[in-house]
Design an enzyme around this catalytic site. Structure first.
Site, PDB file in Angstrom:
ATOM      1  N   ASP A  28      79.442  47.242  13.929  1.00 37.01           N
ATOM      2  CA  ASP A  28      80.035  48.086  14.965  1.00 37.01           C
ATOM      3  C   ASP A  28      81.434  47.528  15.208  1.00 37.01           C
ATOM      4  OD1 ASP A  28      80.893  49.258  17.300  1.00 37.01           O
ATOM      5  OD2 ASP A  28      79.248  48.536  18.553  1.00 37.01           O
ATOM      6  N   LYS A  91      91.763  49.473  17.341  1.00 41.38           N
ATOM      7  CA  LYS A  91      91.074  50.690  16.897  1.00 41.38           C
ATOM      8  C   LYS A  91      91.800  51.958  17.372  1.00 41.38           C
ATOM      9  CE  LYS A  91      86.320  52.479  17.132  1.00 41.38           C
ATOM     10  NZ  LYS A  91      84.970  52.116  17.580  1.00 41.38           N
ATOM     11  N   GLU A 192      79.108  56.612  15.301  1.00 41.35           N
ATOM     12  CA  GLU A 192      78.466  55.740  16.301  1.00 41.35           C
ATOM     13  C   GLU A 192      77.253  56.417  16.955  1.00 41.35           C
ATOM     14  OE1 GLU A 192      81.861  54.687  18.675  1.00 41.35           O
ATOM     15  OE2 GLU A 192      82.685  53.462  17.059  1.00 41.35           O
ATOM     16  N   ASP A 216      78.292  57.443  25.833  1.00 43.80           N
ATOM     17  CA  ASP A 216      78.807  56.109  25.495  1.00 43.80           C
ATOM     18  C   ASP A 216      79.974  55.752  26.417  1.00 43.80           C
ATOM     19  OD1 ASP A 216      80.017  53.886  24.384  1.00 43.80           O
ATOM     20  OD2 ASP A 216      79.957  54.620  22.322  1.00 43.80           O
TER      21      ASP A 216
END
Ligand code: AMP
Length: 620
Positions: A28, A91, A192, A216
């Protein structure tokens, strides 16, 4: 079309041969934290640090004075002590151009470079070196690789990496490249929310047919995804969210409350602000078990109770619920058709969040697993499926090697990535590099290397009859259609004029497993060198564009510029030209930045002058 098993360790030399285990790891790669997991005896495990304490590796990279690198927990305090050489949230920059991130560039404490070349990807400057987000992400992946290799005492070379469901092709490809650079063969990029579902075992049964919502809420970002799972195929029906909403905002709400209650003055007091932020986070976390919190900061007793906290943060939680509603609308489903709601991210530990989400979906939540670890655990489950250990799961046919075309400098530009399910349609837009270019050669290659000369050529053709236009103006779409039998149709179309040509290439699968194995092995073994060559070629190409544009600029605006300005510009262009003949991309980047910094104000002045000239000629 068979899945090709490649034993990369076989190709490695003696040192690696001691490792017989050939495991696939799940990663992850998060905005705030990253984790690595693998499946042992049928159960996914997240790997901890050597103390056995922490599963999270903060996604923070610090560069020391000598350019050596610290990644993870040890880099956290450098965010405060040396912010300009400490990279976080990389990211957010994957496959982004400066224009993409301009609106939130102040969010970053480090230097993001704008070379003023349209659509060129961002680079980060750390002292005299320039890094791409791919290179920086690779540093995090290397750290994770090291962590698991140390823990299991094996050499690891294959991975599954997760990305947000909304990542586009370029961002997925950038993530693959980062893996490759870290010495990992990325077998699959997994969404994800798909990984989170797999961690809960949802979709693992080949007969499963379900609609799933994955909520999330992490430290800095919020995503909601609606998935449809049918017989092992995960389809993203809709995604929504807010890339700047997360646990940090909840901390800030408490911090602001204390500032107004107790009159703290934060002006030029970074240390106090930091202390308050940390105390606010501790208060927030304490509300998972306690109803009130107090702490002393600079002799001031700071208090807050849970109901005050919940009043403060209710608007934040409501924003996430609005996004959930929008996602449901976009997915064109009703709330009651959702079968499962899965909670991901540390901030879903807050009871106010859980209450709002379960009220909205009218469902019990899947939140038994550690919300920080769910995605990594699911990545490990997916890795195990790919390793062929879970026979119940349908493995879809995939393309075994990447397919792409040759671009400037002999670089391979992948259009369909290796391991993509087939049939697949994919396309990308290109343009010309020379003024008035009428023909464009399209050469199609297969393979994982960065230079086409190291890959396998499938064929080429020439798109003729492009109407003469300035370089960069034509929009040429190259479209690949790979059908389930492995036939590749390549179409090139100039979108402004409609000129097009389609060619069928011979099957990209007419290649032996041995040959394929060799190609894959070479791509991982040569990754570092390949990426360095690519970076150099890209820097040279970009420099050439800047040089051409600068010459044109000086010629067109000679009347507006002073002789000194012209001389200085020409000198900087000359320096950049000299740099392009060197083998160091950092020197090229530095010269480009110098030229750009000098000419930006001149360009603004020229623009103003041109506008005012144009206005003079017009009757208002
Ligand atoms: P992630 O990016 O998923 O690691 O999320 C980290 C975020 O979760 C941070 O903002 C943390 O403050 C938050 N977090 C972790 N534990 C708790 C907790 N018990 N209650 C509230 N927020 C938490």
């Amino acid at each position: 079309m068979a899945r090709i098993p490649i034993d990369l360790s076989k190709g490695k030399l003696k040192e690696a041969e001691k490792t017989t285990d050939n495991i696939i790891i799940g990663i992850d790669l998060g905005t705030t934290n990253s984790l690595v997991a693998y499946l042992k005896d049928g159960k996914p495990n997240v790997i901890t640090d050597s103390d056995g304490q922490n599963t999270l590796v903060p996604s923070i990279i610090h560069f020391e004075q000598d350019n050596s690198v610290i990644v993870g927990t040890d880099a956290i305090e450098k965010l405060i002590s040396d912010p300009s050489n400490t990279i976080f949230s990389i990211k957010r920059l994957m496959a982004k151009s400066f224009q993409d991130v301009e609106d939130f560039k102040n969010f970053f404490s480090y230097k993001i470079i704008d070379n003023d070349v349209e659509d060129s990807l961002v680079k980060i400057r750390v002292r005299d070196k320039f890094y791409t987000p791919v290179e920086l992400s690779a540093k995090i992946l290397e750290q994770l690789k090291k962590r698991i290799e140390k823990s299991l005492d094996v050499v690891v070379s294959k991975a599954v990496i997760t990305v947000p469901a909304y990542f586009n092709d370029a961002q997925r490809q950038a993530t693959r490249d980062a893996g490759k650079l870290a010495g990992l063969e990325v077998l699959r990029i997994v969404n994800e929310p798909t990984a989170a579902s797999l961690a809960y075992g949802i979709g693992l049964d080949a007969d499963d047919v379900k609609t799933v919502a994955v909520y999330d809420l992490g430290g800095g970002t919020f995503d909601i995804s609606i998935l449809n799972i049918e017989h092992g195929i995960f389809e993203v029906l809709a995604t929504n969210g807010d890339t700047f909403l997360g646990g940090d905002d909840f901390d800030r709400a408490i911090q602001q409350y204390w500032v107004s209650e107790y009159g703290f003055n934060l002006d030029n007091n970074v240390a106090l602000s930091q202390q308050l932020r940390l105390a606010a986070e501790a208060a927030k976390k304490s509300f998972s078990v306690n109803t009130s919190f107090e702490t002393r900061i600079n002799d001031q007793l700071c208090k807050i109770d849970r109901s005050t906290f919940e009043k403060l943060v209710k608007p934040l939680v409501e924003r996430t619920i609005i996004a959930c509603g929008n996602a449901i609308k976009d997915a064109e489903i009703s709330i009651d058709s959702i079968d499962e709601v899965i909670m991901v991210g540390g901030s879903t530990r807050m009871s106010i969040v859980q209450d709002f989400v379960s009220d909205f979906f009218q469902k019990e939540l899947n939140n038994d697993l550690n919300p920080d670890e769910v995605v990594a655990l699911g990545a490990a489950v997916q890795a195990d499926v790919l390793a062929g250990n879970n026979k119940d799961i349908l493995l879809l046919d995939v393309t075994p090697l990447s397919l792409g075309i040759e671009t400037i400098g002999g670089l391979m530009d992948t259009i369909i990535a290796r391991n993509t399910k087939v049939p697949i349609k994919a396309g990308r837009e290109y343009t010309t590099s020379v003024d008035g270019q009428k023909n464009l050669k399209v050469a199609v290659f297969q393979g994982e290397r960065d230079l086409v000369s190291d890959n396998r050529k499938l064929g080429e053709f020439v798109l003729r009859g492009i109407p003469p236009m300035a370089a960069g103006i034509p929009k040429i779409e190259i479209h690949f259609l790979l059908n389930a039998d492995g036939i590749l149709n390549v179409r090139a179309k100039e979108l402004r004029s409609g000129v097009e040509q389609t060619v069928e290439m011979r099957s990209p699968y007419g290649i032996s497993e041995e040959e394929m194995g060799r190609m894959l092995l070479e791509s991982v073994q040569n990754a570092k060198g390949d990426i360095a060559v690519r970076a150099l070629i890209e820097a040279r190409t970009e420099a050439q564009t800047v040089i051409n544009a600068s010459h044109k600029f000086v010629k067109q605006n000679a009347s507006i510029l002073s002789p000194e300005e012209i001389d200085r510009t020409i000198l900087l262009v000359q320096k950049l030209e000299d740099a392009t003949s060197k083998e160091d991309k950092d020197i090229i980047q530095a010269c480009m930045e110098d030229l750009n910094e000098y000419t930006t104000p001149l360009a603004h002045r020229a623009l103003d002058a041109n506008i005012s000239d144009a206005m003079k000629g017009k009757k208002l």
